[in-house]
Design a protein around this motif. Structure first.
Motif, PDB file in Angstrom:
ATOM      1  N   ALA A   1       0.807  -1.221   0.000  1.00 16.29           N
ATOM      2  CA  ALA A   1       0.000   0.000   0.000  1.00 16.29           C
ATOM      3  C   ALA A   1       0.843   1.275   0.000  1.00 16.29           C
ATOM      4  O   ALA A   1       0.452   2.287  -0.587  1.00 16.29           O
ATOM      5  CB  ALA A   1      -0.945   0.002   1.207  1.00 16.29           C
ATOM      6  N   ASP A   2       2.022   1.261   0.660  1.00 20.41           N
ATOM      7  CA  ASP A   2       2.815   2.475   0.783  1.00 20.41           C
ATOM      8  C   ASP A   2       3.944   2.577  -0.238  1.00 20.41           C
ATOM      9  O   ASP A   2       4.762   3.487  -0.172  1.00 20.41           O
ATOM     10  CB  ASP A   2       3.387   2.591   2.204  1.00 20.41           C
TER      11      ASP A   2
ATOM     12  N   TYR B   1      -1.032  -7.350   0.124  1.00 21.70           N
ATOM     13  CA  TYR B   1      -0.366  -6.879  -1.079  1.00 21.70           C
ATOM     14  C   TYR B   1      -1.293  -7.018  -2.286  1.00 21.70           C
ATOM     15  O   TYR B   1      -2.167  -7.889  -2.324  1.00 21.70           O
ATOM     16  CB  TYR B   1       0.917  -7.672  -1.334  1.00 21.70           C
ATOM     17  N   THR B   2      -1.074  -6.138  -3.253  1.00 19.34           N
ATOM     18  CA  THR B   2      -1.806  -6.219  -4.517  1.00 19.34           C
ATOM     19  C   THR B   2      -0.971  -6.992  -5.522  1.00 19.34           C
ATOM     20  O   THR B   2       0.174  -6.642  -5.782  1.00 19.34           O
ATOM     21  CB  THR B   2      -2.112  -4.815  -5.079  1.00 19.34           C
ATOM     22  N   VAL B   3      -1.535  -8.071  -6.059  1.00 20.55           N
ATOM     23  CA  VAL B   3      -0.847  -8.900  -7.055  1.00 20.55           C
ATOM     24  C   VAL B   3      -1.570  -8.725  -8.392  1.00 20.55           C
ATOM     25  O   VAL B   3      -2.734  -9.092  -8.533  1.00 20.55           O
ATOM     26  CB  VAL B   3      -0.841 -10.381  -6.647  1.00 20.55           C
ATOM     27  N   THR B   4      -0.888  -8.122  -9.364  1.00 23.06           N
ATOM     28  CA  THR B   4      -1.439  -7.911 -10.696  1.00 23.06           C
ATOM     29  C   THR B   4      -0.685  -8.805 -11.673  1.00 23.06           C
ATOM     30  O   THR B   4       0.544  -8.802 -11.691  1.00 23.06           O
ATOM     31  CB  THR B   4      -1.311  -6.443 -11.115  1.00 23.06           C
ATOM     32  N   LEU B   5      -1.408  -9.561 -12.486  1.00 22.82           N
ATOM     33  CA  LEU B   5      -0.789 -10.556 -13.357  1.00 22.82           C
ATOM     34  C   LEU B   5      -0.739 -10.091 -14.816  1.00 22.82           C
ATOM     35  O   LEU B   5      -1.735  -9.597 -15.344  1.00 22.82           O
ATOM     36  CB  LEU B   5      -1.563 -11.873 -13.281  1.00 22.82           C
ATOM     37  N   ILE B   6       0.446 -10.223 -15.417  1.00 23.74           N
ATOM     38  CA  ILE B   6       0.589 -10.084 -16.870  1.00 23.74           C
ATOM     39  C   ILE B   6       0.340 -11.467 -17.436  1.00 23.74           C
ATOM     40  O   ILE B   6       1.067 -12.407 -17.117  1.00 23.74           O
ATOM     41  CB  ILE B   6       1.983  -9.576 -17.255  1.00 23.74           C
ATOM     42  N   PRO B   7      -0.692 -11.641 -18.256  1.00 21.14           N
ATOM     43  CA  PRO B   7      -1.066 -12.999 -18.684  1.00 21.14           C
ATOM     44  C   PRO B   7      -0.003 -13.647 -19.552  1.00 21.14           C
ATOM     45  O   PRO B   7       0.696 -12.966 -20.307  1.00 21.14           O
ATOM     46  CB  PRO B   7      -2.363 -12.768 -19.461  1.00 21.14           C
TER      47      PRO B   7
ATOM     48  N   SER C   1      19.540  -8.621  -1.922  1.00 22.08           N
ATOM     49  CA  SER C   1      20.332  -9.582  -1.166  1.00 22.08           C
ATOM     50  C   SER C   1      20.066  -9.488   0.320  1.00 22.08           C
ATOM     51  O   SER C   1      19.650  -8.463   0.839  1.00 22.08           O
ATOM     52  CB  SER C   1      21.825  -9.334  -1.426  1.00 22.08           C
ATOM     53  N   ASN C   2      20.328 -10.647   1.018  1.00 22.79           N
ATOM     54  CA  ASN C   2      20.243 -10.734   2.478  1.00 22.79           C
ATOM     55  C   ASN C   2      18.893 -10.349   3.032  1.00 22.79           C
ATOM     56  O   ASN C   2      18.785  -9.764   4.095  1.00 22.79           O
ATOM     57  CB  ASN C   2      21.326  -9.847   3.127  1.00 22.79           C
ATOM     58  N   ASN C   3      17.825 -10.638   2.277  1.00 21.17           N
ATOM     59  CA  ASN C   3      16.464 -10.352   2.767  1.00 21.17           C
ATOM     60  C   ASN C   3      16.353  -8.915   3.256  1.00 21.17           C
ATOM     61  O   ASN C   3      15.924  -8.636   4.358  1.00 21.17           O
ATOM     62  CB  ASN C   3      16.089 -11.313   3.899  1.00 21.17           C
ATOM     63  N   SER C   4      16.770  -8.002   2.471  1.00 24.10           N
ATOM     64  CA  SER C   4      16.791  -6.592   2.878  1.00 24.10           C
ATOM     65  C   SER C   4      15.404  -6.085   3.193  1.00 24.10           C
ATOM     66  O   SER C   4      14.415  -6.620   2.752  1.00 24.10           O
ATOM     67  CB  SER C   4      17.400  -5.756   1.756  1.00 24.10           C
ATOM     68  N   ASN C   5      15.358  -4.990   3.971  1.00 26.07           N
ATOM     69  CA  ASN C   5      14.085  -4.416   4.370  1.00 26.07           C
ATOM     70  C   ASN C   5      13.388  -3.802   3.185  1.00 26.07           C
ATOM     71  O   ASN C   5      13.970  -3.504   2.169  1.00 26.07           O
ATOM     72  CB  ASN C   5      14.314  -3.333   5.444  1.00 26.07           C
ATOM     73  N   SER C   6      12.071  -3.566   3.346  1.00 25.23           N
ATOM     74  CA  SER C   6      11.287  -2.968   2.277  1.00 25.23           C
ATOM     75  C   SER C   6      11.876  -1.628   1.891  1.00 25.23           C
ATOM     76  O   SER C   6      12.270  -0.822   2.721  1.00 25.23           O
ATOM     77  CB  SER C   6       9.839  -2.781   2.736  1.00 25.23           C
ATOM     78  N   GLY C   7      11.864  -1.379   0.569  1.00 30.26           N
ATOM     79  CA  GLY C   7      12.341  -0.087   0.073  1.00 30.26           C
ATOM     80  C   GLY C   7      13.749  -0.161  -0.433  1.00 30.26           C
ATOM     81  O   GLY C   7      14.219   0.778  -1.051  1.00 30.26           O
TER      82      GLY C   7
END
Length: 420
Positions: free
Chosen positions: A111-112, A137-143, A286-292
């Motif tokens: 959302a942010d 989370y919003t999941v939008t699919l490219i067919p 890498s290393n499961n970094s934080n969001s952003g």
């Protein structure tokens, strides 16, 4: 009030005899006599009761002071806070083929705007996508696009992140199939543009050689549709290939891994990327970094291609009609005739057929002896004239043949997606 008399202590009381005498004497309390044993038992009971009452009062007062009367004895684990959260989902696409179809491209957003990336996933199987933190989370699919040029309608869904416990049933997103003859030129070009945009923010499934191979797969399958604008599609997928080969991305916290249910002993399989390759990659972040955080390349050794995954040729059968083989000939038809017998007068040469006697008699009566006799002739009469006819002769009859047509030749791929 009755007061018990306390015995007076004398010197003889110190001796053993005095002690025994004293032990035999009873206690007098409230006007009643009690033995020493009864007094000891009663005293012990009073002491236990006092301890129980005092301990309970202390516990109650302590609980009310701390305010933690319902706190469990064992403190709660903080593993939940440290564990990365994932989106568990399954995209259902009727007619999708792991070897010949392109993969599904999922756009993951929070959302942010701290999480925003694309990843390639397989259809018709449950996969997990690491997002790092809990939330929706919003999941939008490219067919995807199939080998015959058919595709699906785009879809979007809200998916809640959870633990990757290998037991969670994922969110199911069902794609509606669109047959090849019903897909418009604009629809196909829009898919190519979406792929180019996805590569710019893609994880490792959409970058490097793997991303370039995926873009080429989209191009090949889209161009198999007769409605496709080949030039426009090549332009957009060409951009995607160039971007992928740069091997960098603006993706934020991308990581994808397949979740095979009830298979805890096997390694995690990140799924088929649509071109027959199994992805075992980690996200470009890498290393499961934080969001952003932006994706970064790891320090793993340079990859060496090993083209050992075989993909058979894609073929279909068609019926070819072979017409009959013929040639023309001229046929001669002769005239149709018959023969007639005629009587001819020897004197005047007249045709007296059927009137021979009368002709001779009349001639003799007139003194004409020359017409007294006749002779017979045979004449040929034509009933129909000769004619020519042109006729068609069949050398071999018409027949149908079933032939195999190759849509795409056989090829080999590396585990990273590179094609040979």
């Amino acid at each position: 009030m009755v007061v018990a008399e306390i015995p007076k202590v004398t010197d003889d009381m110190v001796s053993g005899d005095a002690v025994e005498k004293e032990e035999g004497k009873p206690f007098v309390l409230f006007g009643r006599e009690f033995s020493r044993k009864q007094v000891c038992v009663a005293g012990a009971g009073i002491l236990c009761a006092a301890l129980l009452i005092g301990g309970g009062a202390y516990a109650i007062s302590h609980a009310s002071w701390t305010g933690d009367s319902n706190v469990p004895a064992v403190s709660q684990s903080k593993d939940d806070e440290k564990q990365d959260m994932v989106l568990t989902l399954e995209v259902k696409a009727d007619g999708w083929d792991a070897d010949t179809s392109t993969p599904v491209i999922a756009h993951i957003e929070d959302a942010d705007g701290e999480v925003d990336f694309y990843t390639a996933i397989a259809a018709n199987k449950q996969v997990t996508v690491k997002v790092g933190k809990s939330g929706t989370y919003t999941v939008t699919l490219i067919p995807p696009v199939n080998a015959d040029g058919s595709t699906y309608k785009a879809a979007s869904s809200k998916v809640k992140a959870g633990k990757d416990d290998k037991k969670t049933n994922g969110t199911v997103i069902t794609l509606e199939k669109v047959d090849a003859d019903k897909v418009t030129k604009d629809d196909l070009t829009a898919i190519a543009k979406d792929v180019a945009a996805a590569v710019k923010k893609g994880d490792s499934t959409l970058t490097g050689d793997r991303g370039a191979a995926l873009a080429k797969k989209f191009e090949d399958n889209i161009k198999k549709n007769p409605n496709a604008d080949a030039d426009a599609v090549e332009k957009e997928t060409g951009k995607a290939e160039e971007t992928a080969k740069e091997d960098k991305s603006d993706a934020k916290t991308p990581e994808t891994s397949d979740n095979k249910k009830n298979d805890s002993g096997s390694k995690s399989d990140s799924g088929n990327n649509g071109s027959g390759n199994k992805s075992d990659s980690k996200p470009s972040g890498s290393n499961n970094s934080n969001s952003g955080s932006s994706s970064k390349k790891d320090d793993t050794p340079a990859h060496v291609h090993k083209y050992d995954i075989y993909h058979p040729a894609v073929t279909h059968t068609e019926t070819v009609h072979h017409p009959a083989v013929t040639h023309t000939e001229t046929v001669h038809h002769p005239a149709v005739t018959h023969t007639e017998e005629r009587s001819i007068c020897n004197g005047c040469g007249a045709d007296i057929t059927g009137n021979e006697r009368a002709h001779a008699y009349n001639a003799l009566m007139a003194g004409n002896k020359a017409c007294g006799a006749y002779h017979t002739v045979y004449n040929t009469v034509t009933d129909s004239a000769a004619w020519e006819e042109t006729v068609t002769t069949t050398d071999s009859a018409a027949w149908d043949e079933t032939v195999t047509v190759t849509d795409s030749p056989a090829y080999y791929t590396c585990s990273c997606g590179a094609t040979k």
